[in-house]
Scaffold this motif. Structure first.
Motif, short mmCIF file in Angstrom:
data_model
loop_
_atom_site.label_atom_id
_atom_site.label_comp_id
_atom_site.label_asym_id
_atom_site.label_seq_id
_atom_site.Cartn_x
_atom_site.Cartn_y
_atom_site.Cartn_z
N ASP A 392 0.83 -1.20 0.00
CA ASP A 392 0.00 0.00 0.00
C ASP A 392 0.87 1.26 0.00
OD1 ASP A 392 -2.26 -1.56 0.01
OD2 ASP A 392 -2.63 -1.38 2.16
N ALA A 393 1.96 1.20 0.75
CA ALA A 393 2.87 2.35 0.83
C ALA A 393 3.53 2.60 -0.54
CB ALA A 393 3.94 2.12 1.89
N GLU A 394 3.93 1.53 -1.22
CA GLU A 394 4.56 1.67 -2.54
C GLU A 394 3.56 2.21 -3.55
OE1 GLU A 394 8.00 -1.80 -2.59
OE2 GLU A 394 5.89 -2.40 -2.85
N LEU A 395 2.31 1.73 -3.47
CA LEU A 395 1.29 2.20 -4.39
C LEU A 395 0.99 3.68 -4.17
CD1 LEU A 395 -0.36 1.05 -6.68
CD2 LEU A 395 -2.18 0.49 -5.06
N THR A 396 0.97 4.09 -2.91
CA THR A 396 0.77 5.50 -2.59
C THR A 396 1.91 6.35 -3.15
OG1 THR A 396 -0.46 4.96 -0.58
CG2 THR A 396 0.50 7.16 -0.72
N THR A 397 3.13 5.82 -3.03
CA THR A 397 4.30 6.52 -3.57
C THR A 397 4.19 6.66 -5.09
OG1 THR A 397 5.75 5.76 -1.80
CG2 THR A 397 6.81 6.41 -3.86
N ALA A 398 3.82 5.57 -5.76
CA ALA A 398 3.72 5.58 -7.22
C ALA A 398 2.66 6.57 -7.69
CB ALA A 398 3.39 4.18 -7.73
N ARG A 399 1.52 6.54 -7.06
CA ARG A 399 0.42 7.41 -7.47
C ARG A 399 0.62 8.85 -7.04
NH1 ARG A 399 -4.44 3.07 -6.08
NH2 ARG A 399 -4.19 1.83 -7.98
N GLY A 400 1.56 9.06 -6.15
CA GLY A 400 1.85 10.42 -5.68
C GLY A 400 2.81 11.18 -6.57
N VAL A 401 3.39 10.49 -7.57
CA VAL A 401 4.34 11.16 -8.48
C VAL A 401 3.56 12.09 -9.41
CG1 VAL A 401 6.08 10.84 -10.27
CG2 VAL A 401 5.90 9.19 -8.39
N LYS A 402 4.01 13.32 -9.52
CA LYS A 402 3.34 14.31 -10.35
C LYS A 402 3.66 14.10 -11.84
CE LYS A 402 1.78 16.40 -6.68
NZ LYS A 402 0.35 16.31 -6.31
N THR A 403 2.78 14.65 -12.69
CA THR A 403 2.99 14.53 -14.13
C THR A 403 3.82 15.71 -14.64
OG1 THR A 403 0.90 15.67 -14.54
CG2 THR A 403 0.85 13.27 -14.49
#
Length: 439
Positions: A392-403
């Motif tokens: 869950d922490a890794e997924l949050t990190t991935a989805r938190g990356v800006k475009t």
């Protein structure tokens, strides 16, 4: 192109936009496809915006995957935004504009105060009228791309296979403009209709860096790319058209359009879509016109994306009848199998796909969903895929990356790649089993 049971299948891979987030997310997709023995069979890679960085890099270095991966990771460790801010052109312009403002403030306290207003008005008018010439951001980006990433190479330097198709949006015609090794064109220029001359360009001389810059130049943030006269086969055509190119995501943020469009030279039979898009965040505060314009643009692009998903994924069984394996950063891995079963129940899974999974029409008519799902989970090794999913922490990190095009951290790279690998394997096994059965 692969041949199965006397049938030929052309395979396409689309890489969506999304800045560096997309560029590195697609690395996970490519890595998994290579592991599955599919990547070397791909005929066309259609790219948009951030995905064009990945596609161009693979088109140059794909024959050695380790070199390609090393190159791409090095790319996202360099901040294009920082490069722009530290460029000689930006520093000079910034110094000049700040000097004008300071001079105007100084004049306010002298007997020449009236000149202050005149200076500020003149400066604002000049910026509005000559913005693209005063500060051509995309030209700076092109130089950085060429120097840092693509070593001055031209479209002719791409490897023969797969065919790399880099997409931008042509504001002049309102259509996609596509760059590839063999041609660069807008369909309206290529097929203008009866009585009109077809306009051709010189892809063999066109810089890869400029094609990628055109594909990634986001409106409002960057300046458009214009094609110089020297890249026209007939230079007199330069007087009749003026392609004005911006981010390919304005027209198609998934890059799937060219792969599914009937009679397109890039059309494929089996399509894998790698979408680095995320759920559109909520915004509750709007303080100026620029914020409103940016938000409006995001909504338009999100609507386009949703429409394309309906057309190319959910209603694919009605129209295109292609095997399309679509995966997205915004999707949870666990929901994908449920989604496939829901599509199966409503008849939205192609008959050929169901048959390759060993799912008979009798089972479907009998609604033996639990039996079907259990057998399906075993055949695709669902438990093994789920066991490797990001935390869950890794997924949050991935989805938190800006475009954007700012430097990525190692943990962000690893999280994005991990999710892409897992969901790519699952969706390809579910929706494009013909690629697995061909091994």
């Amino acid at each position: 192109m692969i041949k199965i049971k006397d049938r030929k299948f052309k395979i396409g891979l689309s890489l969506s936009g999304g800045g560096y987030r997309a560029a590195i997310y697609h690395l996970g997709t490519l890595r998994k496809l290579r592991e599955m023995g599919i990547l070397e069979k791909v005929d066309v890679i259609s790219t948009i915006s951030g995905g064009s960085i990945t596609g161009a890099c693979y088109g140059l270095k794909g024959e050695n995957f380790e070199d390609f991966e090393k190159c791409l990771k090095a790319i996202v460790q360099k901040s294009i935004i920082k490069g722009i801010l530290l460029s000689f052109r930006f520093i000079c312009i910034a110094f000049f504009l700040i000097s004008i403002v300071l001079l105007s403030l100084y004049l306010l306290f002298t007997r020449f105060a009236w000149v202050s207003t005149l200076l500020l008005i003149s400066m604002i008018c000049c910026v509005l009228i000559f913005q693209f010439k005063i500060f051509p951001v995309s030209t700076i980006i092109n130089r950085l791309y060429s120097k840092w990433f693509f070593e001055g190479k031209a479209l002719k330097d791409f490897n023969p296979t797969p065919l790399i198709a880099i997409n931008a949006t042509n504001l002049e015609t309102g259509r996609p403009f596509t760059f590839s090794k063999n041609k660069m064109s807008d369909s309206l220029y290529e097929h203008p209709g009866k009585g009109h001359k077809s306009i051709r360009f010189k892809p063999e001389q066109f810089p890869i860096s400029l094609a990628v810059a055109a594909s990634t130049c986001v409106p409002f943030a960057f300046t458009p790319i214009f094609i110089d006269k020297k890249y026209f086969q007939d230079e007199s055509d330069f007087e009749s058209i003026r392609p004005c190119l911006v981010d390919g995501g304005v027209y198609d943020n998934q890059g799937v359009h060219k792969l599914t469009q009937k009679n397109s030279s890039y059309e494929c039979d089996v399509v894998i879509v790698s979408d680095a898009g995320n759920m559109m965040p909520k915004i509750s505060s709007f303080n100026n016109v620029l914020q409103l314009l940016m938000r409006t643009s995001e909504i338009f692009m999100n609507r386009i994306k949703n429409y394309q998903m309906i057309q190319h994924v959910y209603d694919n069984y009605r129209f295109n009848q292609k095997s399309i394996a679509y995966q997205s950063l915004g999707w949870d891995l666990e929901s994908c199998l449920d989604g496939f079963m829901d599509n199966l129940k409503k008849g939205a899974v192609l008959k050929e796909v169901a048959e390759l999974h060993g799912i008979s029409q009798v089972e479907i008519d009998s609604e033996k969903w639990d039996v079907i799902q259990e057998r399906l989970m075993r055949s695709i090794k669902y438990a093994e895929i789920i066991a490797q999913k990001p935390t869950d922490a890794e997924l949050t990190t991935a989805r938190g990356v800006k475009t954007n095009l700012t430097k990525l951290e190692i943990k962000q790279i690893d999280a994005l790649v991990k999710h892409a690998e897992c969901i790519t394997e699952l969706q390809v096994k579910l929706y494009a089993p013909i690629l697995i059965s061909s091994e």
